[in-house]
Design a protein around this motif. Structure first.
Motif, PDB file in Angstrom:
ATOM      1  N   ARG A  64       0.837  -1.188   0.000  1.00 26.22           N
ATOM      2  CA  ARG A  64       0.000   0.000   0.000  1.00 26.22           C
ATOM      3  C   ARG A  64       0.879   1.247   0.000  1.00 26.22           C
ATOM      4  N   THR A  65       0.380   2.328  -0.607  1.00 28.69           N
ATOM      5  CA  THR A  65       1.170   3.542  -0.805  1.00 28.69           C
ATOM      6  C   THR A  65       0.685   4.655   0.115  1.00 28.69           C
ATOM      7  N   TYR A  66       1.637   5.269   0.847  1.00 27.01           N
ATOM      8  CA  TYR A  66       1.296   6.347   1.777  1.00 27.01           C
ATOM      9  C   TYR A  66       2.378   7.423   1.745  1.00 27.01           C
ATOM     10  N   VAL A  90      -6.883  -2.607   4.251  1.00 26.52           N
ATOM     11  CA  VAL A  90      -5.765  -3.365   4.817  1.00 26.52           C
ATOM     12  C   VAL A  90      -4.915  -2.476   5.710  1.00 26.52           C
ATOM     13  N   ALA A  91      -4.393  -1.389   5.151  1.00 24.93           N
ATOM     14  CA  ALA A  91      -3.452  -0.541   5.888  1.00 24.93           C
ATOM     15  C   ALA A  91      -4.123   0.207   7.024  1.00 24.93           C
ATOM     16  N   GLY A  92      -5.319   0.751   6.786  1.00 27.71           N
ATOM     17  CA  GLY A  92      -6.010   1.475   7.832  1.00 27.71           C
ATOM     18  C   GLY A  92      -6.349   0.590   9.012  1.00 27.71           C
ATOM     19  N   ARG A  93      -6.773  -0.620   8.715  1.00 25.16           N
ATOM     20  CA  ARG A  93      -7.091  -1.566   9.785  1.00 25.16           C
ATOM     21  C   ARG A  93      -5.852  -1.914  10.596  1.00 25.16           C
ATOM     22  N   TRP A  94      -4.710  -2.075   9.888  1.00 28.70           N
ATOM     23  CA  TRP A  94      -3.459  -2.353  10.583  1.00 28.70           C
ATOM     24  C   TRP A  94      -3.067  -1.180  11.482  1.00 28.70           C
ATOM     25  N   ALA A  95      -3.154   0.048  10.962  1.00 28.60           N
ATOM     26  CA  ALA A  95      -2.736   1.226  11.721  1.00 28.60           C
ATOM     27  C   ALA A  95      -3.589   1.427  12.962  1.00 28.60           C
ATOM     28  N   ASN A 236     -10.010  -1.160  -4.539  1.00 24.27           N
ATOM     29  CA  ASN A 236      -8.902  -1.169  -3.594  1.00 24.27           C
ATOM     30  C   ASN A 236      -7.647  -0.768  -4.349  1.00 24.27           C
ATOM     31  N   GLU A 237      -6.501  -0.712  -3.668  1.00 20.84           N
ATOM     32  CA  GLU A 237      -5.305  -0.209  -4.342  1.00 20.84           C
ATOM     33  C   GLU A 237      -4.866  -1.112  -5.478  1.00 20.84           C
ATOM     34  N   ASP A 238      -5.033  -2.428  -5.321  1.00 20.55           N
ATOM     35  CA  ASP A 238      -4.612  -3.346  -6.377  1.00 20.55           C
ATOM     36  C   ASP A 238      -5.431  -3.140  -7.647  1.00 20.55           C
ATOM     37  N   SER A 239      -6.762  -3.091  -7.524  1.00 16.79           N
ATOM     38  CA  SER A 239      -7.597  -2.896  -8.707  1.00 16.79           C
ATOM     39  C   SER A 239      -7.442  -1.482  -9.261  1.00 16.79           C
ATOM     40  N   PHE A 240      -7.162  -0.510  -8.383  1.00 10.94           N
ATOM     41  CA  PHE A 240      -6.936   0.858  -8.843  1.00 10.94           C
ATOM     42  C   PHE A 240      -5.686   0.940  -9.714  1.00 10.94           C
ATOM     43  N   ARG A 241      -4.616   0.240  -9.316  1.00 11.15           N
ATOM     44  CA  ARG A 241      -3.398   0.235 -10.137  1.00 11.15           C
ATOM     45  C   ARG A 241      -3.678  -0.356 -11.510  1.00 11.15           C
ATOM     46  N   THR A 242      -4.472  -1.436 -11.557  1.00 10.85           N
ATOM     47  CA  THR A 242      -4.825  -2.045 -12.839  1.00 10.85           C
ATOM     48  C   THR A 242      -5.595  -1.062 -13.695  1.00 10.85           C
ATOM     49  N   TRP A 243      -6.539  -0.357 -13.072  1.00  7.99           N
ATOM     50  CA  TRP A 243      -7.323   0.643 -13.803  1.00  7.99           C
ATOM     51  C   TRP A 243      -6.431   1.754 -14.343  1.00  7.99           C
ATOM     52  N   LYS A 244      -5.482   2.225 -13.544  1.00  3.88           N
ATOM     53  CA  LYS A 244      -4.591   3.305 -13.992  1.00  3.88           C
ATOM     54  C   LYS A 244      -3.746   2.857 -15.173  1.00  3.88           C
ATOM     55  N   ARG A 245      -3.270   1.594 -15.132  1.00  6.21           N
ATOM     56  CA  ARG A 245      -2.485   1.101 -16.269  1.00  6.21           C
ATOM     57  C   ARG A 245      -3.337   1.060 -17.529  1.00  6.21           C
ATOM     58  N   THR A 246      -4.598   0.661 -17.378  1.00  7.38           N
ATOM     59  CA  THR A 246      -5.508   0.622 -18.518  1.00  7.38           C
ATOM     60  C   THR A 246      -5.722   2.012 -19.082  1.00  7.38           C
ATOM     61  N   GLN A 247      -5.917   2.994 -18.195  1.00  3.82           N
ATOM     62  CA  GLN A 247      -6.107   4.369 -18.640  1.00  3.82           C
ATOM     63  C   GLN A 247      -4.883   4.882 -19.385  1.00  3.82           C
ATOM     64  N   SER A 248      -3.701   4.538 -18.899  1.00  2.00           N
ATOM     65  CA  SER A 248      -2.456   4.985 -19.536  1.00  2.00           C
ATOM     66  C   SER A 248      -2.330   4.401 -20.932  1.00  2.00           C
TER      67      SER A 248
END
Length: 257
Positions: A64-66, A90-95, A236-248
């Motif tokens: 996760r990116t912060y 994931v990250a928020g719950r951990w924090a 979530n962040e994983d699916s968001f990264r996939t979406w961003k690659r598709t947009q690019s």
């Protein structure tokens, strides 16, 4: 014109939790110590980000990116502000349950933005995900800086205290009662001179609604705007990264036609 440079890939850093502090109903700051902060030498970007390997409970981790806040190479310390809403994510719950002695592996920092000291005024816009980077930018602005910081939060109990120069108007938006972020940005009195803008948050809001306003309607040069989506509603962040690659890829195909 000032432009921050994205640094080269840095080695992994092991960080240990030293303390936590609740900043609002939905955000917790986690303080870390690291034996080796060499990766942060020369880091000047206020949107400096880390890839955190978060344990998920089955022995594996999720990346996760912060935003890294207040890194001190001399003291070996830094902090990260985590958004959390109950058991979501994931990250928020951990924090929310992190404690002294907990260990994470982080990669970075990266980053591409710091406020341009030669700009006439500054525009900082975001939601809770962009708040840490906005806070970091406000902290390095000169005392005579002018501009706006517009921050949207889910409700009034998520509003925080931030420090800003007297000439920078900080406006908090309560998403339950206030107009949407883009509408408020459009209503801001446009100041005289060259603006340097930082706009980060939910992808549709930043890229599809605010970006066209700044670049097309206001004619802000692309090099004077740092704008991107930190997340996308329903992803979530994983699916968001996939979406961003598709947009690019889609943009590259469109440009080639």
């Amino acid at each position: 014109m000032f432009r921050a440079v994205k640094p080269e890939t840095k080695p992994d850093t092991r960080v240990v939790v030293t303390a936590t502090r609740r900043l609002s109903a939905g955000m917790t700051r986690v303080y870390f110590r690291a034996e080796d902060m060499a990766a942060f030498v020369g880091s000047v970007c206020t949107d400096r980000f880390l890839r955190l390997e978060i344990p998920v409970g089955d022995g594996s981790t999720a990346c996760r990116t912060y935003t890294a806040l207040e890194p001190s190479v001399a003291d070996g310390t830094l902090a990260v502000d985590f958004v959390h809403h109950g058991d979501e994510g994931v990250a928020g719950r951990w924090a929310a349950t992190a404690g002294p002695g907990d260990v994470l592996t982080v990669r970075g920092p990266g980053g591409t933005y710091a406020p341009d000291p030669t700009a006439d005024w500054h525009l900082l816009v975001g939601d809770e995900s962009g708040l840490p980077a906005i806070r970091a930018a406000l902290a390095v602005l000169p005392p005579d800086a002018v501009g706006y910081a517009v921050i949207e939060v889910p409700s009034a109990e998520h509003v925080q205290q931030v420090q800003a120069p007297a000439g920078v108007v900080v406006r908090w938006l309560d998403a339950t009662v206030d107009p949407p972020l883009d509408a408020v940005v459009r209503e801001l009195p446009w100041l005289v001179g060259r603006v340097h803008a930082f706009v980060h948050g939910e992808a549709e809001m930043t890229m599809q609604r605010i970006r066209p306003y700044l670049l097309r309607e206001r004619g802000v040069p692309r090099g004077d705007v740092s704008i991107s989506g930190y997340w996308r509603r329903g992803n979530n962040e994983d699916s968001f990264r996939t979406w961003k690659r598709t947009q690019s890829v889609d943009r590259q195909v469109a440009y080639a036609r």
